[in-house]
Design a protein around this motif. Structure first.
Motif, PDB file in Angstrom:
ATOM      1  N   VAL A   1      11.039  -5.208  11.053  1.00  0.00           N
ATOM      2  CA  VAL A   1      10.201  -4.096  10.583  1.00  0.00           C
ATOM      3  C   VAL A   1      11.062  -2.851  10.379  1.00  0.00           C
ATOM      4  CG1 VAL A   1       8.299  -2.556  11.238  1.00  0.00           C
ATOM      5  CG2 VAL A   1       8.118  -5.021  11.665  1.00  0.00           C
ATOM      6  N   PHE A   2      11.901  -2.567  11.343  1.00  0.00           N
ATOM      7  CA  PHE A   2      12.766  -1.389  11.226  1.00  0.00           C
ATOM      8  C   PHE A   2      13.776  -1.573  10.084  1.00  0.00           C
ATOM      9  CE2 PHE A   2      12.026  -0.968  16.046  1.00  0.00           C
ATOM     10  CZ  PHE A   2      10.898  -0.198  15.843  1.00  0.00           C
ATOM     11  N   ARG A   3      14.271  -2.792   9.972  1.00  0.00           N
ATOM     12  CA  ARG A   3      15.257  -3.045   8.921  1.00  0.00           C
ATOM     13  C   ARG A   3      14.634  -2.845   7.537  1.00  0.00           C
ATOM     14  NH1 ARG A   3      19.236  -7.889  10.099  1.00  0.00           N
ATOM     15  NH2 ARG A   3      19.781  -6.407  11.752  1.00  0.00           N
ATOM     16  N   GLU A   4      13.377  -3.255   7.408  1.00  0.00           N
ATOM     17  CA  GLU A   4      12.696  -3.101   6.120  1.00  0.00           C
ATOM     18  C   GLU A   4      12.452  -1.618   5.809  1.00  0.00           C
ATOM     19  OE1 GLU A   4      12.215  -5.151   3.705  1.00  0.00           O
ATOM     20  OE2 GLU A   4      10.963  -3.837   2.484  1.00  0.00           O
ATOM     21  N   LEU A   5      12.164  -0.812   6.828  1.00  0.00           N
ATOM     22  CA  LEU A   5      11.978   0.618   6.541  1.00  0.00           C
ATOM     23  C   LEU A   5      13.275   1.225   6.012  1.00  0.00           C
ATOM     24  CD1 LEU A   5       9.628   2.702   6.707  1.00  0.00           C
ATOM     25  CD2 LEU A   5      10.795   3.641   8.704  1.00  0.00           C
ATOM     26  N   LYS A   6      14.371   0.801   6.580  1.00  0.00           N
ATOM     27  CA  LYS A   6      15.682   1.259   6.099  1.00  0.00           C
ATOM     28  C   LYS A   6      15.886   0.852   4.628  1.00  0.00           C
ATOM     29  CE  LYS A   6      19.916   2.780   6.505  1.00  0.00           C
ATOM     30  NZ  LYS A   6      20.285   4.122   6.965  1.00  0.00           N
ATOM     31  N   ARG A   7      15.487  -0.367   4.297  1.00  0.00           N
ATOM     32  CA  ARG A   7      15.596  -0.817   2.896  1.00  0.00           C
ATOM     33  C   ARG A   7      14.723   0.038   1.984  1.00  0.00           C
ATOM     34  NH1 ARG A   7      14.734  -6.277   4.418  1.00  0.00           N
ATOM     35  NH2 ARG A   7      16.693  -7.215   5.035  1.00  0.00           N
ATOM     36  N   CYS A   8      13.528   0.356   2.448  1.00  0.00           N
ATOM     37  CA  CYS A   8      12.638   1.227   1.664  1.00  0.00           C
ATOM     38  C   CYS A   8      13.331   2.555   1.397  1.00  0.00           C
ATOM     39  CB  CYS A   8      11.330   1.490   2.421  1.00  0.00           C
ATOM     40  SG  CYS A   8      10.211   0.083   2.524  1.00  0.00           S
ATOM     41  N   GLN A   9      13.969   3.098   2.422  1.00  0.00           N
ATOM     42  CA  GLN A   9      14.687   4.365   2.268  1.00  0.00           C
ATOM     43  C   GLN A   9      15.789   4.222   1.214  1.00  0.00           C
ATOM     44  OE1 GLN A   9      17.439   5.316   5.407  1.00  0.00           O
ATOM     45  NE2 GLN A   9      17.012   7.510   5.279  1.00  0.00           N
ATOM     46  N   GLN A  10      16.532   3.123   1.292  1.00  0.00           N
ATOM     47  CA  GLN A  10      17.642   2.939   0.346  1.00  0.00           C
ATOM     48  C   GLN A  10      17.130   2.828  -1.093  1.00  0.00           C
ATOM     49  OE1 GLN A  10      19.327  -0.339   2.490  1.00  0.00           O
ATOM     50  NE2 GLN A  10      20.925   0.922   3.425  1.00  0.00           N
ATOM     51  N   ARG A  11      15.982   2.169  -1.249  1.00  0.00           N
ATOM     52  CA  ARG A  11      15.406   2.064  -2.599  1.00  0.00           C
ATOM     53  C   ARG A  11      15.056   3.444  -3.155  1.00  0.00           C
ATOM     54  NH1 ARG A  11      13.018  -2.922  -0.867  1.00  0.00           N
ATOM     55  NH2 ARG A  11      11.075  -1.975  -0.204  1.00  0.00           N
ATOM     56  N   LEU A  12      14.495   4.302  -2.293  1.00  0.00           N
ATOM     57  CA  LEU A  12      14.126   5.647  -2.763  1.00  0.00           C
ATOM     58  C   LEU A  12      15.365   6.475  -3.070  1.00  0.00           C
ATOM     59  CD1 LEU A  12      11.101   6.590  -0.455  1.00  0.00           C
ATOM     60  CD2 LEU A  12      11.049   5.697  -2.781  1.00  0.00           C
ATOM     61  N   ILE A  13      16.399   6.316  -2.255  1.00  0.00           N
ATOM     62  CA  ILE A  13      17.630   7.079  -2.491  1.00  0.00           C
ATOM     63  C   ILE A  13      18.237   6.683  -3.849  1.00  0.00           C
ATOM     64  CG2 ILE A  13      20.024   7.382  -1.691  1.00  0.00           C
ATOM     65  CD1 ILE A  13      18.887   7.239   1.208  1.00  0.00           C
ATOM     66  N   LYS A  14      18.151   5.391  -4.154  1.00  0.00           N
ATOM     67  CA  LYS A  14      18.704   4.893  -5.423  1.00  0.00           C
ATOM     68  C   LYS A  14      18.040   5.505  -6.656  1.00  0.00           C
ATOM     69  CE  LYS A  14      20.914   0.422  -4.817  1.00  0.00           C
ATOM     70  NZ  LYS A  14      20.143  -0.584  -4.057  1.00  0.00           N
ATOM     71  N   LEU A  15      16.807   5.973  -6.506  1.00  0.00           N
ATOM     72  CA  LEU A  15      16.119   6.582  -7.649  1.00  0.00           C
ATOM     73  C   LEU A  15      16.820   7.851  -8.105  1.00  0.00           C
ATOM     74  CD1 LEU A  15      12.393   6.363  -6.445  1.00  0.00           C
ATOM     75  CD2 LEU A  15      13.535   4.829  -8.049  1.00  0.00           C
ATOM     76  N   GLU A  16      17.556   8.462  -7.164  1.00  0.00           N
ATOM     77  CA  GLU A  16      18.268   9.715  -7.443  1.00  0.00           C
ATOM     78  C   GLU A  16      17.367  10.754  -8.079  1.00  0.00           C
ATOM     79  OE1 GLU A  16      22.035   9.233  -9.356  1.00  0.00           O
ATOM     80  OE2 GLU A  16      22.645   7.610  -8.022  1.00  0.00           O
ATOM     81  N   SER A  17      16.168  10.837  -7.555  1.00  0.00           N
ATOM     82  CA  SER A  17      15.236  11.849  -8.043  1.00  0.00           C
ATOM     83  C   SER A  17      15.521  13.160  -7.305  1.00  0.00           C
ATOM     84  CB  SER A  17      13.796  11.389  -7.771  1.00  0.00           C
ATOM     85  OG  SER A  17      12.913  12.445  -7.982  1.00  0.00           O
ATOM     86  N   PRO A  18      15.793  14.234  -8.045  1.00  0.00           N
ATOM     87  CA  PRO A  18      16.246  15.463  -7.393  1.00  0.00           C
ATOM     88  C   PRO A  18      15.228  16.042  -6.402  1.00  0.00           C
ATOM     89  CG  PRO A  18      15.909  15.790  -9.763  1.00  0.00           C
ATOM     90  CD  PRO A  18      15.761  14.336  -9.505  1.00  0.00           C
ATOM     91  N   ARG A  19      13.953  15.828  -6.639  1.00  0.00           N
ATOM     92  CA  ARG A  19      12.964  16.407  -5.732  1.00  0.00           C
ATOM     93  C   ARG A  19      12.661  15.504  -4.527  1.00  0.00           C
ATOM     94  NH1 ARG A  19      10.061  20.454  -5.580  1.00  0.00           N
ATOM     95  NH2 ARG A  19       8.388  19.324  -4.585  1.00  0.00           N
ATOM     96  N   LEU A  20      13.221  14.319  -4.540  1.00  0.00           N
ATOM     97  CA  LEU A  20      12.864  13.359  -3.499  1.00  0.00           C
ATOM     98  C   LEU A  20      14.060  13.066  -2.594  1.00  0.00           C
ATOM     99  CD1 LEU A  20      10.779  11.417  -2.312  1.00  0.00           C
ATOM    100  CD2 LEU A  20      11.456   9.744  -4.036  1.00  0.00           C
ATOM    101  N   GLN A  21      14.087  13.717  -1.438  1.00  0.00           N
ATOM    102  CA  GLN A  21      15.128  13.476  -0.440  1.00  0.00           C
ATOM    103  C   GLN A  21      14.475  12.768   0.743  1.00  0.00           C
ATOM    104  OE1 GLN A  21      18.290  14.683  -1.136  1.00  0.00           O
ATOM    105  NE2 GLN A  21      17.444  15.465  -3.058  1.00  0.00           N
ATOM    106  N   VAL A  22      15.075  11.697   1.216  1.00  0.00           N
ATOM    107  CA  VAL A  22      14.503  10.989   2.365  1.00  0.00           C
ATOM    108  C   VAL A  22      15.580  10.701   3.423  1.00  0.00           C
ATOM    109  CG1 VAL A  22      12.457   9.951   1.317  1.00  0.00           C
ATOM    110  CG2 VAL A  22      14.660   8.855   0.983  1.00  0.00           C
ATOM    111  N   PRO A  23      16.165  11.766   3.971  1.00  0.00           N
ATOM    112  CA  PRO A  23      17.294  11.534   4.873  1.00  0.00           C
ATOM    113  C   PRO A  23      16.922  10.898   6.218  1.00  0.00           C
ATOM    114  CG  PRO A  23      16.737  13.868   4.790  1.00  0.00           C
ATOM    115  CD  PRO A  23      15.912  13.198   3.733  1.00  0.00           C
ATOM    116  N   HIS A  24      15.651  11.020   6.626  1.00  0.00           N
ATOM    117  CA  HIS A  24      15.331  10.628   8.001  1.00  0.00           C
ATOM    118  C   HIS A  24      14.443   9.393   8.099  1.00  0.00           C
ATOM    119  CE1 HIS A  24      17.265  13.940   9.992  1.00  0.00           C
ATOM    120  NE2 HIS A  24      16.802  14.749   9.050  1.00  0.00           N
ATOM    121  N   LEU A  25      14.625   8.680   9.213  1.00  0.00           N
ATOM    122  CA  LEU A  25      13.750   7.551   9.550  1.00  0.00           C
ATOM    123  C   LEU A  25      13.145   7.807  10.921  1.00  0.00           C
ATOM    124  CD1 LEU A  25      15.888   4.457   8.445  1.00  0.00           C
ATOM    125  CD2 LEU A  25      13.929   5.472   7.241  1.00  0.00           C
ATOM    126  N   SER A  26      11.824   7.958  10.962  1.00  0.00           N
ATOM    127  CA  SER A  26      11.105   8.135  12.224  1.00  0.00           C
ATOM    128  C   SER A  26      10.583   6.773  12.650  1.00  0.00           C
ATOM    129  CB  SER A  26       9.950   9.131  12.018  1.00  0.00           C
ATOM    130  OG  SER A  26       9.068   9.130  13.126  1.00  0.00           O
TER     131      SER A  26
END
Ligand SMILES: *Cc1c(COP(=O)(O)O)cnc(C)c1O
Length: 229
Positions: free
Chosen positions: A175-200
């Motif tokens: 479950v935790f590993r998948e959340l990390k993957r979700c984060q990486q997918r969003l980072i790959k979008l390179e959308s300037p308004r979308l920063q997701v540095p943290h995992l809670s």
């Protein structure tokens, strides 16, 4: 040494060991102390002991405490939030860990705009797919994140998930590993308004595993303050 500082010494050791196992810097891992089990006096003791990130999950319990103590610490709302309670949270809590639907995001944005405030939000993802859990499905996350990123009063800071209750903590690692993957997918979008540095992610029963999988905020209740009830 009192109960809280003793528990903290054990927790800190576990944090450091988990970081060592995967080559992370323990300073990357921050702790929200979940005080939902405590009354005003107990919560005050937590603040007095130097724990300055306070986590609460119910508006009704949190607001009376905030009224006494809200001039101290940084307040994190970690529980499910109903839209009609948003007005209680804006201007009091600096962080929301449970942003899980666009109607809620719009209400937060509207209320925050009225008060000229912003709020830092984690997008809650239902990685495990359990029906009892809140959160956006992983395959809907990109669209949701891009929509929320348009709202000016919301600062997306990362993703949050709740792992299922299991007998062996190791079972929640995927479950935790998948959340990390979700984060990486969003980072790959390179959308300037979308920063997701943290995992809670990670609670008393599984925070060491969450750290190994990349948690930057862990939410700890019983393991720290359970003895103070
Ligand atoms: C209660 C709660 C926690 C802390 O749980 P413990 O098992 O006591 O550490 C963390 N996150 C959320 C959202 C909670 O409701």
């Amino acid at each position: 040494m009192n109960e809280l500082s003793y528990q903290w010494s054990l927790v800190r050791k576990k944090i450091e060991e988990a970081c060592n196992r995967v080559g992370r810097d323990p300073n990357e891992v921050r702790v929200v102390t979940v005080t939902k089990y405590l009354d005003v006096e107990g919560t005050k003791q937590v603040l007095d002991a130097g724990f300055d990130h306070i986590g609460e999950s119910r508006v009704q319990q949190a607001i009376p405490k905030w009224k006494e103590l809200g001039n101290r610490g940084v307040w994190h709302f970690i529980g499910h939030l109903q839209s009609n309670k948003v007005k209680e949270v804006i201007g009091r809590f600096q962080y929301l860990h449970s942003l899980d639907r666009f109607s809620l995001a719009k209400e937060i944005n509207r209320r925050a705009m009225q008060r000229n405030q912003t709020i830092r939000c984690f997008l809650q993802v239902n990685v495990s797919g359990e029906e009892s859990k809140f959160g956006i499905a992983p395959n809907e996350l990109t669209e949701f994140a891009l929509e929320v990123a348009q709202l000016p009063q919301i600062e997306i800071v990362g993703l949050m998930t709740m792992a299922p209750k299991v007998d062996r903590p190791e079972e929640v690692r995927p479950v935790f590993r998948e959340l990390k993957r979700c984060q990486q997918r969003l980072i790959k979008l390179e959308s300037p308004r979308l920063q997701v540095p943290h995992l809670s992610m990670g609670m008393s029963q599984d925070f060491d595993i969450a750290i190994e999988e990349g948690a930057t905020w862990i939410r700890l209740g019983s393991v720290l303050v359970g003895g103070m009830k």
